[in-house]
Write a protein that holds these residues in place. Structure first.
Motif: not given
Length: 163
Positions: A93-101, A114-129
Motif C-alpha cells: 500500500y501507498i498511504g490510504d490511496g493505493m493498494v496492490s494485491l 480511505g483504503l487503510g482499513e481495507l488493508v487491515r481487514r485483508i490481513q486478517d482475512g475477513s474481506v470477501i468482496r
C-alpha cells in the motif's frame, strides 16, 4: 450375552433389533450433501448504498475466495473474478490511496481513498468482496472510503482488457 447376539451389536445404539435403546425408531442423520450451506446476504448487491468492501459475517470458517468486481458502463454489466485467499502472496500500500494485491500471475491495483482499513481487514482475512464505485449504480458519491478504480495487471490477461 443373549442367545444370537453378537458383542458388536451390544455396543451400537441400534443393537436391540434395529431400535435405539429407548425403544424408539432411529432418526436418520443428515449427510453432508444434504446440509445446505448458509447464503450470506452481505454478498448481494446493495443498490441503495455503496460499500467498497464487504466483510465476512461470523468467523465460523475462513473466507475461501476474495471477490473483486468492477462495473463496465459500456456493457452495463459487472465484471470480476474470485481468487483463492491462500494465493495472496503480498499486499502493498501507498498511504490510504493505493493498494496492490499480488496473487502470483494476477495482480490488482486498487486506487481510491480511505483504503487503510481495507488493508487491515485483508490481513486478517475477513474481506470477501472488493468493489469499485460505479456512478451509474450509485449516483450519489459516498462519503468515506471509496475504490475509484480496480486495475488488473500481470501475465494472465484473459478476459476483459486492463483499464
Amino acid at each position: 450375552m443373549p442367545n444370537g447376539t453378537h458383542w458388536r451389536d451390544m455396543l451400537s445404539q441400534q443393537g436391540h433389533g434395529g431400535r435405539q435403546l429407548g425403544g424408539e425408531a432411529p432418526t436418520p442423520t443428515p449427510t453432508l450433501a444434504a446440509i445446505e450451506p448458509e447464503r450470506d446476504e452481505a454478498l448481494e448487491l446493495d443498490l441503495a448504498e455503496y460499500r467498497p468492501w464487504v466483510l465476512q459475517r461470523g468467523r465460523s470458517r475462513p473466507a475461501a475466495l476474495l471477490d473483486l468486481r468492477w462495473y463496465d458502463a459500456r456493457a452495463g454489466l459487472w465484471l470480476g473474478c474470485a481468487i483463492a485467499y491462500p494465493q495472496l502472496a503480498a499486499a502493498e500500500y501507498i498511504g490510504d490511496g493505493m493498494v496492490s494485491l499480488d496473487f502470483g500471475k494476477r495482480q490488482f491495483v486498487l486506487e481510491g481513498d480511505g483504503l487503510g482499513e481495507l488493508v487491515r481487514r485483508i490481513q486478517d482475512g475477513s474481506v470477501i468482496r472488493i468493489q469499485e464505485y460505479a456512478a451509474a449504480i450509485w449516483p450519489r458519491r459516498p462519503v468515506g472510503a471509496i475504490i475509484n478504480r480496480i486495475k488488473r495487471l500481470g501475465a494472465a490477461m484473459e478476459g476483459p482488457p486492463p483499464r
